[in-house]
Structure formats: structure tokens, C-alpha cells
Design an enzyme around this catalytic site. Structure first.
Site, PDB file in Angstrom:
ATOM      1  N   GLY A 216       0.802  -1.207   0.000  1.00  0.00           N
ATOM      2  CA  GLY A 216       0.000   0.000   0.000  1.00  0.00           C
ATOM      3  C   GLY A 216       0.833   1.253   0.000  1.00  0.00           C
ATOM      4  O   GLY A 216       0.291   2.362   0.047  1.00  0.00           O
ATOM      5  N   ASP A 217       2.147   1.105  -0.050  1.00  0.00           N
ATOM      6  CA  ASP A 217       3.051   2.270  -0.082  1.00  0.00           C
ATOM      7  C   ASP A 217       4.271   1.883  -0.904  1.00  0.00           C
ATOM      8  O   ASP A 217       4.227   0.919  -1.662  1.00  0.00           O
ATOM      9  CB  ASP A 217       3.404   2.701   1.347  1.00  0.00           C
ATOM     10  CG  ASP A 217       3.641   4.202   1.468  1.00  0.00           C
ATOM     11  OD1 ASP A 217       4.318   4.774   0.582  1.00  0.00           O
ATOM     12  OD2 ASP A 217       3.151   4.814   2.426  1.00  0.00           O
TER      13      ASP A 217
END
Length: 505
Positions: free
Chosen positions: A259-260
Site C-alpha cells: 500500500g506504499d
């Protein structure tokens, strides 16, 4: 405070009891009779003389019983062999629920195939510690930090490996608290060696970290390889690998869904990172595959106030990611990002290929100096092939502090069905280009037929040769002395649990 006090007292009680018990017999020194089974071999920076299994210490792999004190006590007991050939703790198949625990020097944590180290979702299982000195503040809030699941400080020669065993951070409850702004302290990281050297993290599957997965900080001589790192693409701040104020690092053969940022190279935050002054340098990232729709394949920054230099990346692949290599910085960061070399990237479905941001605005507190401007120079990209791209390059420096020395050569970017009208946005940047399609902005001057630099000499960590190590998985029949010792050990755990319960409010 009560939780920290209970944890400290429990640890001290264990230390005293184990120290007294060790005068009679040592767990890993006991001889064993073997009946059947086989040997496991693995590659590591160093092999170990002594071996123990988590079950030797009363571990329960039912996925519900807490093994926090078991892990802590096992490491404490095995630490006596730091200067006697080192030790290895084997985590056998099962689901081993645990809170935070630290490792020791000259030590291997081996997670077998079928074993899952399952992170507790109880905040009380993660003692609070101070913010990192190069950050001055927690990343999630103004308070301190929850201890990482697996950590350790001022260690030498530590291996965390397996035959594709799993570490599950069970991060969903932490993500919900973060989104609801219920956290004053920074979420636990999954693995975080601090102030350490000779670190190996390899041959594991890591899933669902509460925040960053692998965060070596203030450390050197680090090998991170053969990892699968998985988190939902909408999970907050689940960076894959973040070397932070580290030196001599190899990251290779890693697959990340995040997610990053899949890999984020860091070195401290604003005035705290400037004061601490420890760069990340001499790193190679090789054969990384990344999926991260909202973040970078490789990020440089944004916390880079100790400096980032001499970073190489080669044979990089990405699918459905926001950008390939992104430089993230801004006024207040100071320091530098320099001598960056990238060779051979294959990209598919990207928002940007090249993205440079000089206006990254997150700060630890209002005390940063807006006149502390970063220097960005000598950034080299070559042999890049990309398909289904929205925008080739979004490259911005800082007014009055331009980013210089970009070099792009042999770059072919195929656009998506609905690309942006403006393919290159270049502001306060300068450099050269050669054989780049679509044609870059005027700030990247076409130099005809040139090839951007990529060093030919090896980084020092690439010269490290791993050894072939082993342990036996044969069924154990414990000697009478070991049974006696384990009986003592069970009593120790019972005393710790009882003492801990007495301290609860």
C-alpha cells in the site's frame, strides 16, 4: 507506564531465574537421541554451533496461546552462546502467536516451512520506546513508537531466515486505528534491527505488517533477499523495505505488493536528521518486482535529511504502480540525494515513469528550517522500457534550488489509451538525454548518442559469500538432563505469568 513496568519486571525476573538455572544445565548443550527425519540446509552469513527449537522452551503453536515470553526467554537463554559459536532458534510448523521480542548477537532465527510467526494485535504486547533520534517524533503521531515485532539494538551477526516460513503482522486492526486517527504513537514495524551490523533477512514470506515491513536503521552490512512481502494495496504506510541511515546494503530477489513504496531509502527527518547526520549509502537494489498502485517502486526520501548517495538499482520490474523511481524531498530537509544509478527497468501500467518532487510537505514539527534546502544531483537512468503509461515524466525541483545532473538514456515509454496531454513537466530541473521516447522536455538536453553512467565495480556487500548451514529436524527424545531443565523452564514461565498478572490494574 504500567505496561512498560510490567514488561520490564517480567524480563528482569526471567533473566534472574534463567541465570540461576543455567548454572546446572544448558538447553542447547544437552545431547539428544534421534530416531528419524532429515537435515535442513540454508545459506547464511555465518553458521551456528548450538541449536534449539521453540518447543524446547514450552512454545505452543496453536495460534491462540501467547508465546511472547517464550520467544524472549529463548533468546535470552541462547544469548549465552554469543561467544561460543553462536546459536540458532528454530520455529517449527505451527502458528506461533507473539508480541514484540528482541534478538541477540551471533544468532539465527529460522522459521520453517509451515510455521507462521503471528503478531499479537494487543497494544500491550509492544512496549513503547522513544522516537528515533533522526526523526524527533513518531511517524504516526507526536508520541513514541510501539516496539517492532522482531527487533534488537547494537547487535552483530544476526540472521532472520527460513525455508519460506511466514511472519504475519496481522495489521488490519492497526490500519483501522490509523485511519480513525486513534493512534498517538507510531505503529509497530515488522522487523527492525537498530545500530547493528552484519544483518541477513532472507527466504521468508512477510504479510500484513502494521506499518513498514523491514526497517534496518543506523546499521551496516545488510543482506535482504529472497523475500515475498504482501499487504493490501490500500493499507496505509506498508512500505516493503526501508533502509534508513544505513551503509552497505543489498536488496535482491524480492517481490512486493504494498500500500506504499516497495522500497524507500531514507535517512532522517528535517532538523533531527540533519543533526544526526547519518546518510544511507552504498546500496544495491537488484531484481525487485513491485505492485503498488498508489506509490513508488523505489522512493528516495522523503525523510532524507542525513543524505542519500551511491545507490544502484538494476533489473527492476513493476506492474500497476504509481511511479518507478521517485525522489521525494522539500524545503526543510537539507542534505542531498546524489550519485543514483538505475539500469534496466521493465514497467507496465504506470502513472509516471520519472517523478521528482521538491515540494514534499510533511514535517515532524514547526521547528524545521525552511531555508535548509536539499541538493539533488547526478541522477542516472538508462535502459528503461515501459508500457501503458499515463505520463512519462513529472519532474519538479525547488525554486532557487534546482535539481541538476539528470541523465536519461535508451528510454522507450509506450503510452496508455488515454494518456495525459502533457507528457513531460520539468520545473527547476536540468540534465541531458539520449534516445528517449516520447521526446523529453527542453530541460533534459538531447546529447545525441550517449550512455548514462552505471558503475562497473561491485558494492562491498556483493563480495560477501554466504555459507551453507544446517540443522536436524529429526524427532527428538530428550535426555533426562534436558527434561529436568525444561521442567525448571516451565516453572519459570509460570512464575513470570503469575507475577505479571499480579501487576495488572
Amino acid at each position: 507506564m504500567a505496561l512498560n513496568r510490567r514488561s520490564a519486571i517480567s524480563t528482569n525476573l526471567l533473566a534472574i531465574l534463567l541465570m540461576l538455572g543455567s548454572t546446572n544445565v544448558s538447553i542447547v548443550e544437552c545431547r539428544r537421541h534421534v530416531l528419524d527425519g532429515s537435515d535442513v540446509t540454508y545459506a547464511a552469513i555465518n553458521c551456528r554451533k548450538h541449536t534449539a527449537f521453540l518447543t524446547d522452551f514450552g512454545g505452543n503453536g496453536d495460534g491462540q496461546t501467547s508465546n511472547t515470553e517464550v520467544f524472549r526467554a529463548a533468546v535470552l537463554n541462547l544469548s549465552q552462546f554469543e561467544n561460543d559459536g553462536g546459536s540458532q532458534l528454530i520455529v517449527p510448523p505451527g502458528r506461533w502467536l507473539t508480541g514484540s521480542f528482541n534478538l541477540t548477537s551471533h544468532f539465527t532465527l529460522f522459521i520453517q516451512f509451515g510455521a507462521v510467526v503471528l503478531a499479537s494485535q494487543d497494544e500491550g504486547d509492544y512496549p513503547l520506546i522513544k522516537p528515533l533520534p533522526s526523526y524527533g517524533s513518531g511517524r504516526d503521531g507526536p508520541g513514541g513508537r510501539f516496539s517492532s515485532l522482531i527487533g534488537g539494538s547494537h547487535l552483530t551477526d544476526v540472521v532472520i531466515t527460513g525455508d519460506n516460513g511466514t511472519i504475519d503482522g496481522q495489521g488490519s486492526i492497526w490500519w483501522k486505528k490509523f485511519h480513525k486517527k486513534k493512534l498517538k504513537n507510531t505503529r509497530p514495524y515488522l522487523i527492525e534491527p537498530m545500530y547493528s551490523n552484519q544483518i541477513q533477512i532472507s527466504n521468508l514470506t512477510l504479510i500484513n505488517s502494521p506499518s513498514w515491513f523491514v526497517h534496518p536503521v543506523y546499521s551496516s552490512d545488510i543482506i535482504i533477499q529472497d523475500l515475498t512481502i504482501l499487504a493490501p494495496v490500500d493499507s496505509p504506510n506498508t512500505d516493503g523495505i526501508n533502509p534508513d541511515s544505513c551503509k552497505n546494503i543489498k536488496i535482491q530477489d524480492v517481490f512486493v505488493v504494498s500500500g506504499d513504496d516497495c522500497v524507500a531509502v531514507k535517512s532522517g527527518w528535517d532538523e533531527y536528521g540533519i543533526k544526526f547526520g547519518m546518510p544511507t549509502e552504498q546500496a544495491i537494489i537488484r531484481r525487485l518486482t513491485c505492485i503498488s498502485p498508489d506509490s513508488a517502486v523505489i522512493a528516495l526520501g522523503s525523510e532524507m535529511s542525513g543524505g542519500i548517495k551511491n545507490i544502484r538499482a538494476e533489473d527492476i520490474r513493476a506492474i500497476n504502480s504509481e511511479s518507478a523511481v521517485r525522489i521525494k524531498t522539500g524545503p526543510g530537509r537539507g542534505a542531498y540525494v546524489t550519485d543514483i544509478f538505475v539500469d534496466k527497468m521493465t514497467l507496465h501500467t504506470m502513472k509516471y515513469v520519472f517523478w521528482t518532487t521538491g515540494a514534499y510537505g510533511q514535517h515532524p514539527d514547526p521547528g524545521y528550517d525552511p531555508k535548509a534546502l536539499p541538493k539533488v544531483d547526478r541522477i542516472n537512468y538508462r535502459n528503461v522500457v515501459a508500457e501503458d503509461v499515463k505520463m512519462a515524466g513529472n519532474m519538479g525541483g525547488i525554486e532557487g534550488d534546482p535539481f541538476t545532473g539528470f541523465c536519461l538514456s535508451n528510454v522507450t515509454i509506450g503510452l496508455s489509451e488515454k494518456p495525459k496531454k502533457l507528457q513531460w513537466n520539468c520545473t527547476d530541473v536540468s540534465g541531458v538525454s539520449s534516445n528517449v521516447t516520447p521526446e523529453p522536455c527542453d530541460a533534459l538536453v538531447d546529447k545525441g548518442s550517449i550512455e548514462c553512467e552505471y558503475p562497473s565495480d561491485p558494492v562491498p556487500i556483493d563480495t560477501v559469500q554466504l555459507k551453507t548451514c544446517s540443522f536436524s529436524t529429526k524427532k527428538q527424545i530428550l535426555t533426562s538432563s534436558l527434561v529436568h531443565h525444561l521442567g525448571y523452564f516451565s516453572q519459570t514461565l509460570w512464575l513470570v505469568a503469575t507475577f505479571d498478572a499480579m501487576l495488572k490494574p
